[in-house]
Design a protein around this motif. Structure first.
Motif, mmCIF file in Angstrom:
data_model
loop_
_atom_site.group_PDB
_atom_site.id
_atom_site.type_symbol
_atom_site.label_atom_id
_atom_site.label_comp_id
_atom_site.label_asym_id
_atom_site.label_seq_id
_atom_site.Cartn_x
_atom_site.Cartn_y
_atom_site.Cartn_z
ATOM 1 N N LEU A 1 10.294 -7.136 2.138
ATOM 2 C CA LEU A 1 8.855 -7.197 1.894
ATOM 3 C C LEU A 1 8.586 -7.258 0.395
ATOM 4 C CD1 LEU A 1 7.285 -4.608 4.375
ATOM 5 C CD2 LEU A 1 7.541 -7.060 4.656
ATOM 6 N N SER A 2 7.495 -7.904 0.042
ATOM 7 C CA SER A 2 7.122 -7.978 -1.367
ATOM 8 C C SER A 2 6.678 -6.604 -1.862
ATOM 9 C CB SER A 2 5.991 -8.985 -1.561
ATOM 10 O OG SER A 2 4.799 -8.512 -0.939
ATOM 11 N N ALA A 3 6.718 -6.418 -3.165
ATOM 12 C CA ALA A 3 6.320 -5.133 -3.747
ATOM 13 C C ALA A 3 4.876 -4.773 -3.385
ATOM 14 C CB ALA A 3 6.518 -5.173 -5.259
ATOM 15 N N PRO A 4 3.911 -5.718 -3.449
ATOM 16 C CA PRO A 4 2.530 -5.358 -3.061
ATOM 17 C C PRO A 4 2.425 -4.934 -1.596
ATOM 18 C CG PRO A 4 2.536 -7.383 -4.346
ATOM 19 C CD PRO A 4 3.966 -7.069 -4.043
ATOM 20 N N GLN A 5 3.196 -5.586 -0.707
ATOM 21 C CA GLN A 5 3.154 -5.211 0.719
ATOM 22 C C GLN A 5 3.681 -3.789 0.916
ATOM 23 O OE1 GLN A 5 5.469 -8.628 2.157
ATOM 24 N NE2 GLN A 5 3.739 -9.185 3.469
ATOM 25 N N ARG A 6 4.773 -3.474 0.242
ATOM 26 C CA ARG A 6 5.339 -2.133 0.353
ATOM 27 C C ARG A 6 4.377 -1.080 -0.203
ATOM 28 N NH1 ARG A 6 11.483 -2.001 0.571
ATOM 29 N NH2 ARG A 6 11.165 0.147 -0.071
ATOM 30 N N GLN A 7 3.786 -1.392 -1.345
ATOM 31 C CA GLN A 7 2.850 -0.455 -1.960
ATOM 32 C C GLN A 7 1.661 -0.201 -1.046
ATOM 33 O OE1 GLN A 7 1.893 -2.179 -5.755
ATOM 34 N NE2 GLN A 7 3.929 -1.800 -6.639
ATOM 35 N N GLN A 8 1.173 -1.265 -0.372
ATOM 36 C CA GLN A 8 0.030 -1.112 0.523
ATOM 37 C C GLN A 8 0.392 -0.241 1.718
ATOM 38 O OE1 GLN A 8 -3.216 -2.344 0.018
ATOM 39 N NE2 GLN A 8 -3.553 -0.864 1.675
ATOM 40 N N LEU A 9 1.597 -0.444 2.267
ATOM 41 C CA LEU A 9 2.043 0.343 3.423
ATOM 42 C C LEU A 9 2.117 1.834 3.071
ATOM 43 C CD1 LEU A 9 3.159 0.665 6.272
ATOM 44 C CD2 LEU A 9 5.419 0.113 5.366
ATOM 45 N N TRP A 10 2.789 2.154 1.961
ATOM 46 C CA TRP A 10 2.929 3.559 1.572
ATOM 47 C C TRP A 10 1.588 4.164 1.171
ATOM 48 C CZ3 TRP A 10 6.936 5.931 3.227
ATOM 49 C CH2 TRP A 10 8.162 5.291 3.349
ATOM 50 N N SER A 11 0.713 3.345 0.608
ATOM 51 C CA SER A 11 -0.629 3.839 0.250
ATOM 52 C C SER A 11 -1.424 4.206 1.506
ATOM 53 C CB SER A 11 -1.374 2.766 -0.552
ATOM 54 O OG SER A 11 -2.701 3.167 -0.816
ATOM 55 N N ASP A 12 -1.345 3.347 2.525
ATOM 56 C CA ASP A 12 -2.036 3.635 3.784
ATOM 57 C C ASP A 12 -1.477 4.900 4.430
ATOM 58 O OD1 ASP A 12 -3.576 1.389 3.438
ATOM 59 O OD2 ASP A 12 -2.394 0.135 4.810
ATOM 60 N N LEU A 13 -0.151 5.048 4.355
ATOM 61 C CA LEU A 13 0.483 6.212 4.955
ATOM 62 C C LEU A 13 0.062 7.500 4.245
ATOM 63 C CD1 LEU A 13 2.411 7.185 7.118
ATOM 64 C CD2 LEU A 13 4.315 6.753 5.555
ATOM 65 N N ARG A 14 0.015 7.450 2.906
ATOM 66 C CA ARG A 14 -0.431 8.627 2.146
ATOM 67 C C ARG A 14 -1.871 8.987 2.495
ATOM 68 N NH1 ARG A 14 2.563 6.149 -2.041
ATOM 69 N NH2 ARG A 14 0.645 5.163 -2.839
ATOM 70 N N LEU A 15 -2.699 7.975 2.677
ATOM 71 C CA LEU A 15 -4.104 8.213 3.025
ATOM 72 C C LEU A 15 -4.216 8.904 4.381
ATOM 73 C CD1 LEU A 15 -6.970 7.486 1.859
ATOM 74 C CD2 LEU A 15 -6.957 5.578 3.461
ATOM 75 N N ALA A 16 -3.439 8.416 5.358
ATOM 76 C CA ALA A 16 -3.473 9.020 6.696
ATOM 77 C C ALA A 16 -2.995 10.464 6.644
ATOM 78 C CB ALA A 16 -2.610 8.202 7.658
ATOM 79 N N ARG A 17 -1.939 10.711 5.877
ATOM 80 C CA ARG A 17 -1.392 12.066 5.800
ATOM 81 C C ARG A 17 -2.359 13.031 5.120
ATOM 82 N NH1 ARG A 17 4.703 10.517 3.807
ATOM 83 N NH2 ARG A 17 5.562 9.994 5.855
ATOM 84 N N ARG A 18 -3.117 12.519 4.199
ATOM 85 C CA ARG A 18 -4.056 13.388 3.487
ATOM 86 C C ARG A 18 -5.222 13.796 4.363
ATOM 87 N NH1 ARG A 18 -7.564 11.762 -1.946
ATOM 88 N NH2 ARG A 18 -8.697 13.731 -2.128
#
Length: 344
Positions: A99-116
């Motif tokens: 996956l491209s760096a922006p795609q990975r960053q978006q995935l982990w960002s969404d995951l952090r948001l859900a966890r918060r």
């Protein structure tokens, strides 16, 4: 999304362990969680603190699956370790997918948001359930002064409450009529449940539900049914139909077994202790972000959404389901090699 810090409902389990270990007073526990109920948003249902025997049942409640029933804190830490292990596996799979760096960053960002925010959803509801309990206490006090039963006061509309002081005889008749209407409505609902959503431009189609096998028959209506996954794990157990709107949590905790699969319309905060005692959960409405999904994941049990589940499934029947895929099996169809009574 499992074992996320910050949930007040998770803290309830930790505090219960502290009471069991005599590190916290039972009265303190009741003061913190006494405003909850099997359905905390239904004003007419008793709260925890109105049932003096409930704390004893809560203390004797045991979890199922692989968790130590006496140690929810330790189980929580184990779940956190498993989550970090899964994160590493996910990262490896993302590497393999290139996956491209922006795609990975978006995935982990969404995951952090859900966890918060997922734990905050539970905590927020915990607090405003306290406001509902306060309203209930005020209504019960009014009922006592008017010499109405605890049940009768909840058949009045809010705007009718001030009229109680001068028009009580008339309102008593109104209450009796509404009680009869309520019983009739419950009977109709049992015979022909309404759909979850009624569209104003399709009123004539309201009764045209898809054919199902009503609960209470000897037929098994599980083969081929697939719902929406909510919490992972494969489980086999016995169907336990409950109505969260009317159930007695005290009796439910006393009678529920570690092989029971709770089947209900929806699960609210007050049922959280029950989910640490049973094998699995099936609800008719919900999703990955629902309160019931969060509680099931924290309790370590499989969960899924199956529309019309309370009509499709038969009380006491043996079923199996996969919380990772949402697939439901009958006991006959269920692959015996996987049915060990625990999550896989």
């Amino acid at each position: 999304l499992q074992a996320l810090p910050g949930s007040r409902i998770n803290q309830q389990s930790f505090d219960l362990q502290a009471v069991r270990e005599q590190q916290l007073q039972a009265q303190t526990y009741i003061e913190r969680y006494g405003h909850l109920a099997s359905n905390e948003l239904e004003l007419s249902l008793p709260r925890y603190d109105e049932n003096p025997g409930l704390i004893d049942e809560l203390l004797s409640t045991t979890a199922n699956i692989d968790s130590d029933p006496q140690q929810p804190k330790q189980a929580f830490l184990q779940q956190q370790r498993q989550r970090k292990h899964d994160e590493r596996r996910l990262s490896e799979r993302l590497d393999a997918l290139q996956l491209s760096a922006p795609q990975r960053q978006q995935l982990w960002s969404d995951l952090r948001l859900a966890r918060r925010f997922l734990p905050l959803r539970e905590t927020i509801k915990y607090h405003y359930a306290g406001e509902y309990a306060l309203i209930r206490k005020a209504l019960l006090e009014l009922a006592q002064r008017l010499k109405l039963s605890d049940e009768q006061i909840f058949y009045l509309q809010p705007e009718e409450l001030p009229l109680c002081l001068k028009e009580l005889p008339l309102l008593r008749k109104q209450i009796e009529q509404r009680q009869q209407q309520h019983q009739l409505a419950l009977e109709i609902a049992r015979q022909q449940p309404l759909p979850a959503v009624i569209f104003g431009d399709q009123i004539d189609l309201t009764g045209n539900l898809s054919p199902t096998t009503p609960s209470g028959t000897n037929q098994t209506a599980t083969n081929g049914h697939r719902g929406q996954p909510m919490a992972p794990g494969f489980i086999r157990g016995k169907v336990r139909l409950i109505d969260a709107q009317q159930c007695d949590l005290h009796q439910l905790l006393a009678s529920a077994g570690k092989n029971d699969i709770i089947v209900t319309r929806s699960a609210n905060l007050g049922l959280a202790p029950l989910l640490r005692k049973v094998a699995g959960l099936i609800v008719e409405v919900g999703g990955l972000l629902a309160h019931s999904a969060c509680q099931a994941r924290e309790a370590g049990i499989p969960a899924m959404v199956l529309p019309n589940a309370t009509r499709l499934l038969v009380e006491g029947s043996q079923i199996a389901f996969d919380g990772r895929t949402g697939q439901l099996y009958s006991a006959i169809q269920d692959p015996e090699s996987r049915c060990t009574g625990t999550t896989a």
